[in-house]
Design a protein around this motif. Structure first.
Motif, mmCIF file in Angstrom:
data_model
loop_
_atom_site.group_PDB
_atom_site.id
_atom_site.type_symbol
_atom_site.label_atom_id
_atom_site.label_comp_id
_atom_site.label_asym_id
_atom_site.label_seq_id
_atom_site.Cartn_x
_atom_site.Cartn_y
_atom_site.Cartn_z
ATOM 1 N N LEU A 1 46.319 10.275 44.546
ATOM 2 C CA LEU A 1 46.732 9.528 43.357
ATOM 3 C C LEU A 1 46.577 10.396 42.096
ATOM 4 C CD1 LEU A 1 47.687 6.910 42.063
ATOM 5 C CD2 LEU A 1 45.344 6.022 42.185
ATOM 6 N N ALA A 2 45.453 11.116 42.007
ATOM 7 C CA ALA A 2 45.225 11.982 40.849
ATOM 8 C C ALA A 2 46.345 13.030 40.739
ATOM 9 C CB ALA A 2 43.873 12.671 40.968
ATOM 10 N N LEU A 3 46.775 13.569 41.880
ATOM 11 C CA LEU A 3 47.833 14.588 41.872
ATOM 12 C C LEU A 3 49.160 13.994 41.410
ATOM 13 C CD1 LEU A 3 46.650 16.314 45.118
ATOM 14 C CD2 LEU A 3 47.093 17.553 42.978
ATOM 15 N N CYS A 4 49.475 12.775 41.856
ATOM 16 C CA CYS A 4 50.712 12.120 41.407
ATOM 17 C C CYS A 4 50.674 11.932 39.890
ATOM 18 C CB CYS A 4 50.884 10.749 42.076
ATOM 19 S SG CYS A 4 51.239 10.831 43.842
ATOM 20 N N LEU A 5 49.514 11.506 39.371
ATOM 21 C CA LEU A 5 49.386 11.295 37.920
ATOM 22 C C LEU A 5 49.541 12.615 37.171
ATOM 23 C CD1 LEU A 5 46.437 8.737 38.000
ATOM 24 C CD2 LEU A 5 48.770 8.255 37.194
ATOM 25 N N MET A 6 49.017 13.679 37.750
ATOM 26 C CA MET A 6 49.163 15.002 37.119
ATOM 27 C C MET A 6 50.618 15.452 37.096
ATOM 28 S SD MET A 6 46.594 16.114 35.716
ATOM 29 C CE MET A 6 47.157 17.762 35.370
ATOM 30 N N SER A 7 51.374 15.090 38.140
ATOM 31 C CA SER A 7 52.793 15.461 38.144
ATOM 32 C C SER A 7 53.520 14.752 37.000
ATOM 33 C CB SER A 7 53.450 15.075 39.472
ATOM 34 O OG SER A 7 53.025 15.955 40.473
ATOM 35 N N ILE A 8 53.120 13.501 36.725
ATOM 36 C CA ILE A 8 53.746 12.790 35.595
ATOM 37 C C ILE A 8 53.382 13.501 34.297
ATOM 38 C CG2 ILE A 8 53.883 10.613 34.316
ATOM 39 C CD1 ILE A 8 53.211 9.126 36.888
ATOM 40 N N GLU A 9 52.096 13.811 34.135
ATOM 41 C CA GLU A 9 51.693 14.469 32.886
ATOM 42 C C GLU A 9 52.421 15.803 32.714
ATOM 43 O OE1 GLU A 9 47.545 16.196 31.758
ATOM 44 O OE2 GLU A 9 48.028 14.605 30.335
ATOM 45 N N LYS A 10 52.552 16.521 33.780
ATOM 46 C CA LYS A 10 53.226 17.819 33.718
ATOM 47 C C LYS A 10 54.667 17.636 33.218
ATOM 48 C CE LYS A 10 53.814 21.974 36.347
ATOM 49 N NZ LYS A 10 54.596 22.581 37.249
ATOM 50 N N GLN A 11 55.310 16.606 33.749
ATOM 51 C CA GLN A 11 56.687 16.345 33.360
ATOM 52 C C GLN A 11 56.755 15.942 31.884
ATOM 53 O OE1 GLN A 11 58.657 13.042 35.330
ATOM 54 N NE2 GLN A 11 60.553 14.207 35.484
ATOM 55 N N LEU A 12 55.810 15.126 31.463
ATOM 56 C CA LEU A 12 55.792 14.674 30.067
ATOM 57 C C LEU A 12 55.602 15.848 29.118
ATOM 58 C CD1 LEU A 12 53.569 11.465 30.287
ATOM 59 C CD2 LEU A 12 56.032 11.595 29.917
ATOM 60 N N ILE A 13 54.813 16.802 29.515
ATOM 61 C CA ILE A 13 54.563 17.945 28.636
ATOM 62 C C ILE A 13 55.705 18.939 28.703
ATOM 63 C CG2 ILE A 13 53.088 19.963 28.346
ATOM 64 C CD1 ILE A 13 50.708 18.167 28.728
ATOM 65 N N GLU A 14 56.142 19.236 29.905
ATOM 66 C CA GLU A 14 57.160 20.276 30.039
ATOM 67 C C GLU A 14 58.510 19.860 29.517
ATOM 68 O OE1 GLU A 14 57.032 21.728 34.022
ATOM 69 O OE2 GLU A 14 55.348 23.058 33.543
ATOM 70 N N SER A 15 58.782 18.558 29.528
ATOM 71 C CA SER A 15 60.112 18.172 29.069
ATOM 72 C C SER A 15 60.168 18.059 27.550
ATOM 73 C CB SER A 15 60.541 16.858 29.720
ATOM 74 O OG SER A 15 59.556 15.905 29.495
#
Ligand code: PMV
Length: 370
Positions: free
Chosen positions: A132-146
């Motif tokens: 679950l933590a990894l899925c949440l990190m993927s969202i954060e990564k997308q929010l920052i990178e986009s």
């Protein structure tokens, strides 16, 4: 690194919806974490083998919602709604909200499944919380990178930061979950002799590991598949004011130093002594807590005695460890697999509930599926 390093700068986000899937393994501690301070800070450092076969797959879908004053999520295990998991996730979200400020902006659907049977007595919290933590990190990564030009985030969202923050978040879900992000040998908890070690997240063991430990095997004997009578949370808390607590924390620190030597030299006899002593010390803490309790079952002891007898007879390097339950993890080098499997089948399976066991081995950590 400090907690502050995991608080992101404002995201100027506009992602409406999406979904990520991660697969994350369980892990088995060689030096045990037992006892914690506030905010899931361990009383002593621990080290674990990441497993390969026992794992959780989680898909996290998210969609923007109108109000952002509370958490909103649904959770499913094997396609079945699991409202009884909700309080644990709610607590997790509260603990990590500061570090993932987007949590109240979305409705989440968490769909999860385990490679091992739900009622196997194998805790799914390490693999589940890390996935679950990894899925949440993927969202954060997308929010920052986009939103930020890539050059500005370079270095911020590299793999190392991603894994450290995923481990940091997983720890806030379930302590030992922070050791499930990577493999194959993970240290969590600050130890003066282990460079880079931290109470906040797990790190890959940074020193040389002898060939003997390559592809180490772990056969998990399912002795009791029922719910534990005493949860780990209660057990950790009983280490406060425990008469032997300080000695136990010292012992764990010393055993970790001894293990670094063993990993260098490949001394399997010394490995056995440390690992079995750790398992029995963990259970000794439970037996000497107030209230006291016993999680081992008669078959746990039968198995331990048979392992000791087998070792005496054959000079094998098979050894055992236990987590907070009755099941027994049988650890052995890959070269001895044939002989040990025969021994397990001939002598130990009779002590497993319905003859069930799981063949696992050291693994290399989580994997993004989608
Ligand atoms: O992560 P928790 O809070 O479920 O605690 C796990 C503790 C042990 O499994 C007994 C030991 C360990 O280090 O994994």
């Amino acid at each position: 690194m400090t907690e502050k390093d995991f608080i992101p700068h404002n995201y100027t986000i506009n992602i409406e919806s999406g979904s990520f899937t991660w697969q994350s393994p369980s892990n088995i501690a060689l030096v045990k974490y037992w006892g914690k301070k506030e905010n899931q800070i361990p009383e002593n450092p621990s080290i674990s083998f990441t497993l390969n076969t026992c794992k959780t797959t989680t898909t996290l879908s998210f969609s923007k919602k109108e109000n952002n004053d509370e958490f909103s999520f649904g959770i499913y295990l094997d396609d079945e709604k699991k409202d009884d998991f909700k309080p644990k996730i709610e607590t997790f979200f509260k603990r990590i909200e500061n570090y993932l400020p987007f949590l109240k902006d979305y409705h989440f659907t968490i769909e999860t499944s385990n490679s091992f049977p739900h009622s196997s007595g194998i805790a799914s919290s390490a693999s589940g919380m890390s996935a679950l933590a990894l899925c949440l990190m993927s969202i954060e990564k997308q929010l920052i990178e986009s939103n930020v030009s890539l050059s500005a985030v370079e270095g911020l969202f590299d793999n190392d930061y991603f894994n450290k923050k995923a481990s940091f978040l997983a720890r806030l879900g379930s302590g030992s979950a922070c050791r499930s992000i990577e493999g194959d040998l993970i240290v969590w908890g600050n130890h003066k002799n282990i460079e880079g070690s931290s109470d906040l997240f797990g790190i890959k063991y940074p020193y040389k590991v002898h060939e003997n430990f390559k592809n180490y095997q772990d056969t998990i004997l399912l002795v009791d598949k029922g719910e534990k009578q005493v949860s780990s949370t209660v057990g950790h808390n009983l280490m406060h004011n425990h008469p032997f607590a300080q000695e136990r924390f010292k012992q764990a620190n010393n055993n970790l130093i001894k293990l670094t030597d063993v990993f260098k030299t490949g001394d399997l006899k010394a490995f056995t002594e440390i690992v079995e002593s750790e398992a029995l010390s963990l259970h000794a803490m439970m037996m000497t807590s107030l209230p006291y309790y016993i999680l081992m079952k008669p078959n746990t002891l039968e198995i331990i005695n048979k392992i000791w007898a087998f070792r005496k007879e054959t000079n094998s390097n098979v050894c055992f460890t236990l987590d907070a339950g009755a099941n027994v993890h049988i650890l052995y080098p890959e070269q001895e697999a044939e002989q040990v499997m025969k021994f397990i089948q001939n002598e130990l399976v009779a002590h497993c509930q319905n003859g069930h066991y799981i063949c696992d081995r050291i693994g290399y950590g989580s994997e993004q599926m989608l």
